[in-house]
Design a protein around this motif. Structure first.
Motif, PDB file in Angstrom:
ATOM      1  N   GLU A  68      18.966   8.172  74.286  1.00 48.09           N
ATOM      2  CA  GLU A  68      18.725   9.822  74.045  1.00 48.09           C
ATOM      3  C   GLU A  68      18.447  10.222  75.667  1.00 48.09           C
TER       4      GLU A  68
ATOM      5  N   TRP B 187      19.914  12.797  63.948  1.00 49.90           N
ATOM      6  CA  TRP B 187      18.815  13.145  65.208  1.00 49.90           C
ATOM      7  C   TRP B 187      17.772  13.197  63.902  1.00 49.90           C
ATOM      8  N   TYR B 188      16.538  12.468  64.578  1.00 46.60           N
ATOM      9  CA  TYR B 188      15.029  12.342  64.391  1.00 46.60           C
ATOM     10  C   TYR B 188      14.544  12.918  64.724  1.00 46.60           C
ATOM     11  N   ARG B 189      13.289  13.305  64.227  1.00 50.00           N
ATOM     12  CA  ARG B 189      11.935  13.638  65.782  1.00 50.00           C
ATOM     13  C   ARG B 189      10.849  13.321  65.271  1.00 50.00           C
TER      14      ARG B 189
ATOM     15  N   ARG C 296       8.195  10.991  61.152  1.00 47.20           N
ATOM     16  CA  ARG C 296       9.739  11.094  62.217  1.00 47.20           C
ATOM     17  C   ARG C 296      10.249  11.533  60.745  1.00 47.20           C
TER      18      ARG C 296
ATOM     19  N   VAL D 273      16.183  16.148  62.021  1.00 44.65           N
ATOM     20  CA  VAL D 273      16.793  16.884  62.431  1.00 44.65           C
ATOM     21  C   VAL D 273      18.210  17.119  61.672  1.00 44.65           C
TER      22      VAL D 273
ATOM     23  N   ASP E 299       9.008  22.547  67.471  1.00 46.04           N
ATOM     24  CA  ASP E 299      10.396  21.504  68.126  1.00 46.04           C
ATOM     25  C   ASP E 299       9.431  20.959  68.660  1.00 46.04           C
TER      26      ASP E 299
ATOM     27  N   TYR F  44      12.271  12.982  70.216  1.00 43.64           N
ATOM     28  CA  TYR F  44      13.803  12.595  69.512  1.00 43.64           C
ATOM     29  C   TYR F  44      14.245  11.611  69.402  1.00 43.64           C
ATOM     30  N   TYR F  45      14.722  10.987  68.351  1.00 41.80           N
ATOM     31  CA  TYR F  45      15.721   9.794  68.607  1.00 41.80           C
ATOM     32  C   TYR F  45      16.748  10.517  68.023  1.00 41.80           C
ATOM     33  N   CYS F  46      17.920   9.466  68.328  1.00 41.08           N
ATOM     34  CA  CYS F  46      19.033   9.324  67.147  1.00 41.08           C
ATOM     35  C   CYS F  46      18.938   8.221  66.824  1.00 41.08           C
TER      36      CYS F  46
ATOM     37  N   GLY G 218      13.699   7.477  72.649  1.00 35.79           N
ATOM     38  CA  GLY G 218      13.969   8.279  72.315  1.00 35.79           C
ATOM     39  C   GLY G 218      14.004   9.536  73.772  1.00 35.79           C
TER      40      GLY G 218
END
Length: 115
Positions: free
Chosen positions: A6, A36-38, A45, A48, A89, A93-95, A108
């Motif tokens: 990321e 996408w997570y955050r 977690r 998103v 926000d 952020y992770y994918c 992340g």
């Protein structure tokens, strides 16, 4: 071996924009839905946004109308365009390939929204 990298995070003022990127390798990217997570400090977690292999998208209420997820299968990359950013926000952020056989996460990218 699946790898997710990321990038694109940073410090931005409220109301600003960022575009996150996630480059994937070790999987047949086009076959998988990507999400996408955050994760904010002290919180779990959370999802998103998600995009299916066919390009259909789904957003958490927190990002609807502000965030846009997209993918480029030729580049094995998923993006998250974030507009009208708010202090809430702020998170890492992770994918992840959401339909993969097991959970896989990258390192992340930190997004901080602050004046």
């Amino acid at each position: 071996q699946v790898q997710l990298v990321e990038s694109g995070g940073g410090l931005v003022q409220p109301g600003g924009s960022l575009r996150l990127s996630c480059a994937a390798s070790g999987i047949i990217f086009r076959r998988y839905a990507m999400g996408w997570y955050r994760q904010a400090p002290g919180k779990e977690r959370e999802l998103v946004a998600e995009i299916t292999s066919g390009g259909s998208t789904n957003y958490a209420d927190s990002g609807k109308g502000r965030f846009t997820i997209s993918r480029d299968n030729a580049k094995n990359t998923v993006y998250l365009q974030m507009n009208s950013l708010k202090p809430e926000d702020t998170a890492v952020y992770y994918c992840t390939p959401t339909t993969y056989a097991r959970p896989v996460w990258g390192q992340g990218t930190q997004v901080t929204v602050s004046s």
